[in-house]
Design an enzyme around this catalytic site. Structure first.
Site, mmCIF file in Angstrom:
data_model
loop_
_atom_site.group_PDB
_atom_site.id
_atom_site.type_symbol
_atom_site.label_atom_id
_atom_site.label_comp_id
_atom_site.label_asym_id
_atom_site.label_seq_id
_atom_site.Cartn_x
_atom_site.Cartn_y
_atom_site.Cartn_z
ATOM 1 N N CYS A 94 31.151 1.516 14.280
ATOM 2 C CA CYS A 94 31.591 2.730 14.586
ATOM 3 C C CYS A 94 31.068 3.335 16.087
ATOM 4 C CB CYS A 94 31.146 3.762 13.551
ATOM 5 S SG CYS A 94 31.053 5.503 14.086
ATOM 6 N N CYS B 296 29.000 6.287 15.909
ATOM 7 C CA CYS B 296 27.785 6.141 15.291
ATOM 8 C C CYS B 296 26.616 5.651 16.229
ATOM 9 C CB CYS B 296 27.836 5.384 14.092
ATOM 10 S SG CYS B 296 29.005 5.915 12.733
#
Length: 144
Positions: free
Chosen positions: A69, A72
């Site tokens: 991600c 993230c």
């Protein structure tokens, strides 16, 4: 008021009883003697998740993330910086939803990163999307 608090060790997962007035004095774990607060988020897994959620008397802020991600990855250093600001009043932790798919499913994680704040075993607040350090700190303090 010399109330004791339970704090789970980020290293060995032992439950420590600490007088609340000593939280800011850099206490060590009674079992492994490592610092109870080191300014870094704790990695939670299926085996230690419940211990930390249910046995910390301070709020527990968990970042549900995945290694693939992009947002993230961008938020990870901000989350670590937030740990240095929030400890010892809030414990920060991370759950890799790729490795811990059961935890992601259990909490209905639909988008990542998602922050969930727990206190005394209960979900108190939830926020999806990447945030900067100041926003993480502000959000956590406003709900704890």
């Amino acid at each position: 008021m010399n109330e004791s608090m339970h704090i789970v060790c980020p290293q060995c997962d032992a439950i420590n009883r600490i007088p609340s007035v000593r939280l800011s004095e850099a206490p060590n774990c009674g079992k492994c003697h490592q610092p109870l607060f080191d300014g870094h988020p704790v990695a939670l897994t299926g085996s230690n998740f419940q211990q930390h959620v249910n046995h910390n008397d301070i709020p527990l802020l968990i970042d549900f993330w995945a290694p693939w991600c992009g947002p993230c990855k961008m938020m990870a250093p901000q989350f670590t910086q937030a740990a240095t600001q929030l400890e010892p009043n809030v414990r920060l932790a991370k759950v890799n939803t790729e490795a811990e798919q059961m935890l992601g499913a259990q909490f209905g994680i639909r988008s990542i990163p998602t922050l969930i704040l727990f206190h005394h075993g209960r979900e108190v607040a939830r926020q999806s999307g990447a945030m900067g350090m100041a926003d993480i700190v502000r959000w956590a303090l406003s709900h704890s």
